[in-house]
Design a protein around this motif. Structure first.
Motif, PDB file in Angstrom:
ATOM      1  N   LYS A 232       0.838  -1.207   0.000  1.00 34.35           N
ATOM      2  CA  LYS A 232       0.000   0.000   0.000  1.00 34.35           C
ATOM      3  C   LYS A 232       0.869   1.250   0.000  1.00 34.35           C
ATOM      4  CE  LYS A 232      -2.322  -1.119   3.712  1.00 34.35           C
ATOM      5  NZ  LYS A 232      -1.785  -2.452   3.960  1.00 34.35           N
ATOM      6  N   PHE A 233       0.298   2.325  -0.515  1.00 32.91           N
ATOM      7  CA  PHE A 233       1.008   3.601  -0.588  1.00 32.91           C
ATOM      8  C   PHE A 233       0.055   4.712  -0.187  1.00 32.91           C
ATOM      9  CE2 PHE A 233       2.445   7.394  -3.005  1.00 32.91           C
ATOM     10  CZ  PHE A 233       3.737   7.486  -2.500  1.00 32.91           C
ATOM     11  N   HIS A 234       0.463   5.514   0.797  1.00 31.23           N
ATOM     12  CA  HIS A 234      -0.334   6.654   1.274  1.00 31.23           C
ATOM     13  C   HIS A 234       0.465   7.927   1.021  1.00 31.23           C
ATOM     14  CE1 HIS A 234      -2.769   3.702   3.456  1.00 31.23           C
ATOM     15  NE2 HIS A 234      -1.646   3.229   3.979  1.00 31.23           N
ATOM     16  N   LEU A 235      -0.173   8.931   0.472  1.00 28.84           N
ATOM     17  CA  LEU A 235       0.501  10.179   0.125  1.00 28.84           C
ATOM     18  C   LEU A 235      -0.211  11.352   0.795  1.00 28.84           C
ATOM     19  CD1 LEU A 235       2.732  11.521  -1.611  1.00 28.84           C
ATOM     20  CD2 LEU A 235       1.062  11.621  -3.486  1.00 28.84           C
ATOM     21  N   ARG A 236       0.549  12.155   1.523  1.00 26.20           N
ATOM     22  CA  ARG A 236      -0.004  13.342   2.161  1.00 26.20           C
ATOM     23  C   ARG A 236      -0.235  14.446   1.116  1.00 26.20           C
ATOM     24  NH1 ARG A 236       4.095  15.316   6.370  1.00 26.20           N
ATOM     25  NH2 ARG A 236       2.377  16.690   6.976  1.00 26.20           N
ATOM     26  N   ALA A 237      -1.094  15.388   1.447  1.00 30.77           N
ATOM     27  CA  ALA A 237      -1.345  16.521   0.557  1.00 30.77           C
ATOM     28  C   ALA A 237      -0.069  17.350   0.410  1.00 30.77           C
ATOM     29  CB  ALA A 237      -2.469  17.384   1.103  1.00 30.77           C
ATOM     30  N   ALA A 238       0.202  17.785  -0.814  1.00 31.15           N
ATOM     31  CA  ALA A 238       1.421  18.555  -1.079  1.00 31.15           C
ATOM     32  C   ALA A 238       1.482  19.814  -0.221  1.00 31.15           C
ATOM     33  CB  ALA A 238       1.489  18.912  -2.560  1.00 31.15           C
ATOM     34  N   ALA A 239       0.336  20.476  -0.044  1.00 37.20           N
ATOM     35  CA  ALA A 239       0.315  21.706   0.752  1.00 37.20           C
ATOM     36  C   ALA A 239       0.674  21.425   2.207  1.00 37.20           C
ATOM     37  CB  ALA A 239      -1.063  22.359   0.666  1.00 37.20           C
ATOM     38  N   ALA A 240       0.192  20.305   2.748  1.00 38.67           N
ATOM     39  CA  ALA A 240       0.496  19.956   4.140  1.00 38.67           C
ATOM     40  C   ALA A 240       1.974  19.661   4.327  1.00 38.67           C
ATOM     41  CB  ALA A 240      -0.342  18.753   4.559  1.00 38.67           C
ATOM     42  N   VAL A 241       2.580  18.985   3.347  1.00 44.56           N
ATOM     43  CA  VAL A 241       4.007  18.669   3.432  1.00 44.56           C
ATOM     44  C   VAL A 241       4.835  19.946   3.340  1.00 44.56           C
ATOM     45  CG1 VAL A 241       5.910  17.395   2.347  1.00 44.56           C
ATOM     46  CG2 VAL A 241       3.625  16.364   2.473  1.00 44.56           C
ATOM     47  N   ALA A 242       4.461  20.822   2.414  1.00 40.84           N
ATOM     48  CA  ALA A 242       5.186  22.089   2.269  1.00 40.84           C
ATOM     49  C   ALA A 242       5.053  22.943   3.529  1.00 40.84           C
ATOM     50  CB  ALA A 242       4.659  22.853   1.055  1.00 40.84           C
ATOM     51  N   GLU A 243       3.879  22.925   4.152  1.00 40.80           N
ATOM     52  CA  GLU A 243       3.682  23.708   5.370  1.00 40.80           C
ATOM     53  C   GLU A 243       4.552  23.172   6.515  1.00 40.80           C
ATOM     54  OE1 GLU A 243       2.590  26.609   7.894  1.00 40.80           O
ATOM     55  OE2 GLU A 243       2.198  26.514   5.727  1.00 40.80           O
ATOM     56  N   GLU A 244       4.620  21.852   6.648  1.00 40.28           N
ATOM     57  CA  GLU A 244       5.483  21.275   7.683  1.00 40.28           C
ATOM     58  C   GLU A 244       6.945  21.634   7.420  1.00 40.28           C
ATOM     59  OE1 GLU A 244       6.666  16.986   9.745  1.00 40.28           O
ATOM     60  OE2 GLU A 244       5.050  17.072   8.253  1.00 40.28           O
ATOM     61  N   MET A 245       7.320  21.629   6.165  1.00 42.83           N
ATOM     62  CA  MET A 245       8.687  22.011   5.792  1.00 42.83           C
ATOM     63  C   MET A 245       8.957  23.463   6.177  1.00 42.83           C
ATOM     64  SD  MET A 245      10.254  21.269   2.027  1.00 42.83           S
ATOM     65  CE  MET A 245      11.950  21.610   1.584  1.00 42.83           C
ATOM     66  N   ALA A 246       7.987  24.337   5.958  1.00 38.32           N
ATOM     67  CA  ALA A 246       8.136  25.752   6.320  1.00 38.32           C
ATOM     68  C   ALA A 246       8.286  25.916   7.828  1.00 38.32           C
ATOM     69  CB  ALA A 246       6.937  26.549   5.808  1.00 38.32           C
ATOM     70  N   VAL A 247       7.516  25.141   8.585  1.00 37.86           N
ATOM     71  CA  VAL A 247       7.595  25.202  10.050  1.00 37.86           C
ATOM     72  C   VAL A 247       8.986  24.770  10.516  1.00 37.86           C
ATOM     73  CG1 VAL A 247       6.739  24.165  12.185  1.00 37.86           C
ATOM     74  CG2 VAL A 247       5.126  24.902  10.413  1.00 37.86           C
ATOM     75  N   LEU A 248       9.502  23.699   9.938  1.00 40.25           N
ATOM     76  CA  LEU A 248      10.833  23.219  10.312  1.00 40.25           C
ATOM     77  C   LEU A 248      11.912  24.233   9.938  1.00 40.25           C
ATOM     78  CD1 LEU A 248      10.550  19.448   9.307  1.00 40.25           C
ATOM     79  CD2 LEU A 248      10.486  20.419  11.603  1.00 40.25           C
ATOM     80  N   LYS A 249      11.732  24.880   8.805  1.00 42.39           N
ATOM     81  CA  LYS A 249      12.694  25.912   8.392  1.00 42.39           C
ATOM     82  C   LYS A 249      12.697  27.063   9.393  1.00 42.39           C
ATOM     83  CE  LYS A 249      13.890  28.975   4.522  1.00 42.39           C
ATOM     84  NZ  LYS A 249      13.525  29.406   3.142  1.00 42.39           N
ATOM     85  N   ARG A 250      11.514  27.503   9.794  1.00 42.05           N
ATOM     86  CA  ARG A 250      11.431  28.591  10.775  1.00 42.05           C
ATOM     87  C   ARG A 250      12.015  28.183  12.126  1.00 42.05           C
ATOM     88  NH1 ARG A 250       6.274  29.356   8.269  1.00 42.05           N
ATOM     89  NH2 ARG A 250       5.196  28.266   9.980  1.00 42.05           N
ATOM     90  N   ALA A 251      11.976  26.878  12.412  1.00 44.99           N
ATOM     91  CA  ALA A 251      12.516  26.384  13.676  1.00 44.99           C
ATOM     92  C   ALA A 251      14.032  26.187  13.624  1.00 44.99           C
ATOM     93  CB  ALA A 251      11.840  25.065  14.043  1.00 44.99           C
ATOM     94  N   GLY A 252      14.635  26.482  12.472  1.00 43.02           N
ATOM     95  CA  GLY A 252      16.090  26.428  12.383  1.00 43.02           C
ATOM     96  C   GLY A 252      16.662  25.259  11.624  1.00 43.02           C
ATOM     97  N   ALA A 253      15.818  24.414  11.016  1.00 41.36           N
ATOM     98  CA  ALA A 253      16.341  23.310  10.208  1.00 41.36           C
ATOM     99  C   ALA A 253      17.066  23.859   8.984  1.00 41.36           C
ATOM    100  CB  ALA A 253      15.214  22.379   9.777  1.00 41.36           C
ATOM    101  N   GLN A 254      18.255  23.352   8.747  1.00 41.63           N
ATOM    102  CA  GLN A 254      19.050  23.785   7.599  1.00 41.63           C
ATOM    103  C   GLN A 254      19.111  22.722   6.509  1.00 41.63           C
ATOM    104  OE1 GLN A 254      22.142  24.461  10.619  1.00 41.63           O
ATOM    105  NE2 GLN A 254      22.603  26.360   9.538  1.00 41.63           N
ATOM    106  N   HIS A 255      18.550  21.579   6.798  1.00 42.81           N
ATOM    107  CA  HIS A 255      18.548  20.456   5.854  1.00 42.81           C
ATOM    108  C   HIS A 255      17.473  19.493   6.322  1.00 42.81           C
ATOM    109  CE1 HIS A 255      19.860  16.455   4.339  1.00 42.81           C
ATOM    110  NE2 HIS A 255      20.273  17.141   3.292  1.00 42.81           N
ATOM    111  N   ILE A 256      16.838  18.794   5.374  1.00 47.50           N
ATOM    112  CA  ILE A 256      15.777  17.844   5.707  1.00 47.50           C
ATOM    113  C   ILE A 256      16.022  16.520   5.000  1.00 47.50           C
ATOM    114  CG2 ILE A 256      13.315  17.311   5.378  1.00 47.50           C
ATOM    115  CD1 ILE A 256      12.736  20.274   5.886  1.00 47.50           C
TER     116      ILE A 256
END
Length: 500
Positions: A232-256
């Motif tokens: 099976k394969f489950h895929l999250r919404a692109a907008a939700a993934v991008a938003e989580e990425m933005a949150v991590l960037k604001r929290a200081g992540a320099q690489h994912i």
């Protein structure tokens, strides 16, 4: 204080190879389960054993939280958890023992316990959760905390002992969670991310963290164990993934690091993801795992636009016959094209390789070495064929397996079936090929590095005739086996000055 203490059994300090690499990542799968519990109104605390010593520190957290339930919920998104390492097994059993001594109910979930539920019940666990188990975990915990009897048939993927002590399991052996993609983001607030940040900064000079955009893989490589999600394969919404990425960037992540089994399966999703990342100014360098045949021209450009810096592709072998035997569904020309496209886009292209698969002999190993030399990936990861339950490969070699059926840590890489060569030979090939690929990043390659690579390949050539398993090699071309050297050392071309 929390009703449920959730944890996992991987500790970096028990894995020499990963300790040297010092690339720790938070247990995303464990934190997704914590989010699911919290959404159901169940109070939860997390003991993160990745960097925290899991004996005394675990006991201290039990004392502090006084939980009614301990759940050892492995991180299904971490390849180390999927390797079913015996050291992790030992840590999980120790945790169960400590909890039982305090009369705390114990639950376990993971690839290893899904494959071997009876073994985990014998070693201190009250319940084993098999499959995609977030929902089953919340239902079980809610019922226990209410004091209800547990209706086994109603909880998919649940295994426990009956009144006679025998394991019994629900009708649906594997739980399914089609709503996983709708779960809240992992409960990172329940762990301390500062030790991760410090470890990365001290070792590499930047902070990398992890997330996922999907779960599972629909491909059917016959050596790949998938006890949690199957195909099976489950895929999250692109907008939700991008938003989580933005949150991590604001929290200081320099690489994912995206821990997906296969990233970029849906080309339209990748395009939408790039647009959502751009809209939020969320781009940070990231690496993914994918397949060469998914690296279309447009997909590579969208990955670049989203910030992708590195793609790890499951190449496995430079021999088409071996890929066909694996049911890989991949052609070597597709790898060549993908490597070129990624290079042109400025994205590092890296190969996962696997040695020792049945049918791989001297010629096939030579083909893999030459394929790597011709295509010059930016990095390689090498493993050896590892038969895990639930795979066609495991069934093929099952009668050859002895008492040892699992690796103890990620650098164990012991050959446990009748491969063409012994473990010592494959390790020598790994060491030499790693050293050669690493040398390509030296501009120019130093004389000391060149000499070391030559010596490592010399060792390979010396070990090759000594480490053959003649029974496994029966039927291979005798003329080929009588050739003087497996590897032409002179084929190693050091990187000259000024050429990357």
């Amino acid at each position: 204080m929390a009703d449920v203490l959730i944890t996992h059994s991987y500790h970096l300090g028990y894995d020499p190879k990963q300790l040297r690499k010092m690339q720790p990542y938070a247990p995303i799968g464990t934190l997704y389960a914590a989010s699911a519990l919290r959404e159901m109104g169940i109070s939860v605390a997390v003991f993160d054993s990745m960097l925290e010593e899991p004996s005394a520190a675990f006991v201290a957290m039990l004392d502090a939280e006084q939980p009614k339930i301990v759940a050892v919920y492995e991180d299904d998104f971490n390849f180390l958890s999927k390797m079913c390492l015996t050291r992790m097994r030992e840590v999980a059993w120790e945790m169960a023992g400590v909890a039982h001594n305090r009369r705390i109910l114990t639950v376990v979930h993971g690839s290893d316990s899904t494959d071997n539920p009876g073994l985990f019940l014998e070693n201190g666990f009250d319940y084993v959760l098999c499959g995609e188990a977030e929902e089953t975990l919340t239902q079980l915990c809610a019922a226990v905390l209410k004091g209800d009897a547990i209706p086994i048939p109603m909880l998919d993927g649940l295994v426990r002992r009956d009144e006679t002590g025998q394991p019994v399991r629900s009708g649906n052996h594997l739980a399914k969670n089609p709503e996983w993609s709708q779960l809240s983001v992992p409960a990172r607030d329940l762990i301390d991310l500062e030790p991760y940040r410090k470890a990365w900064m001290d070792a590499h000079g930047y902070f990398s963290t992890n997330m996922v955009s999907s779960r599972g893989c629909p491909y059917r490589c016959n050596w790949c164990a998938k006890p949690i999600s199957g195909n099976k394969f489950h895929l999250r919404a692109a907008a939700a993934v991008a938003e989580e990425m933005a949150v991590l960037k604001r929290a200081g992540a320099q690489h994912i690091w995206f821990g997906d089994d296969v990233f970029a399966l849906n080309h339209h999703w990748v395009e939408e993801f790039a647009e959502e990342v751009t809209r939020r100014d969320a781009a940070v360098p990231f690496k993914v795992q994918s397949r060469a045949d998914l690296m279309t021209k447009d997909t590579v450009q969208h990955l670049k636009a989203a910030g992708c810096a590195e793609v790890w592709m499951g190449v496995e072998s430079g021999s088409q016959s071996v890929l066909n035997a694996m049911d890989k569904g991949l052609s070597l020309p597709a790898v060549v094209v993908a490597r070129r496209r990624l290079k042109e886009a400025g994205i590092r292209a890296c190969f996962f390789l696997q040695f020792g698969y049945p049918g791989e002999g001297r010629n096939e190993i030579q083909e893999t070495i030459e394929f790597v030399r011709e295509n010059r990936p930016d990095d390689i990861g090498i493993s050896f064929s590892y038969p895990l339950p639930g795979t066609a490969f495991y069934e093929k070699v099952r009668t050859q397996l002895g008492k040892k059926r699992n690796w103890s840590h990620s650098d164990d890489l012991c050959i446990m079936f009748k491969a063409a060569y012994t473990t010592d030979f494959y390790r020598a090939v790994r060491n030499a090929l790693h050293a050669e690929v690493d040398s390509w990043s030296q501009v120019p390659t130093s004389s000391a590095t060149t000499a070391r690579v030559y010596e490592l390949w010399k060792t390979v050539n010396e070990l090759e005739p000594e480490c053959r398993d003649l029974e496994a090699l029966e039927g291979f071309d005798e003329l080929t086996l009588s050739s003087p050297a497996l590897v032409q050392i002179e084929s190693f071309v050091p990187t000259p000055g000024g050429i990357a």
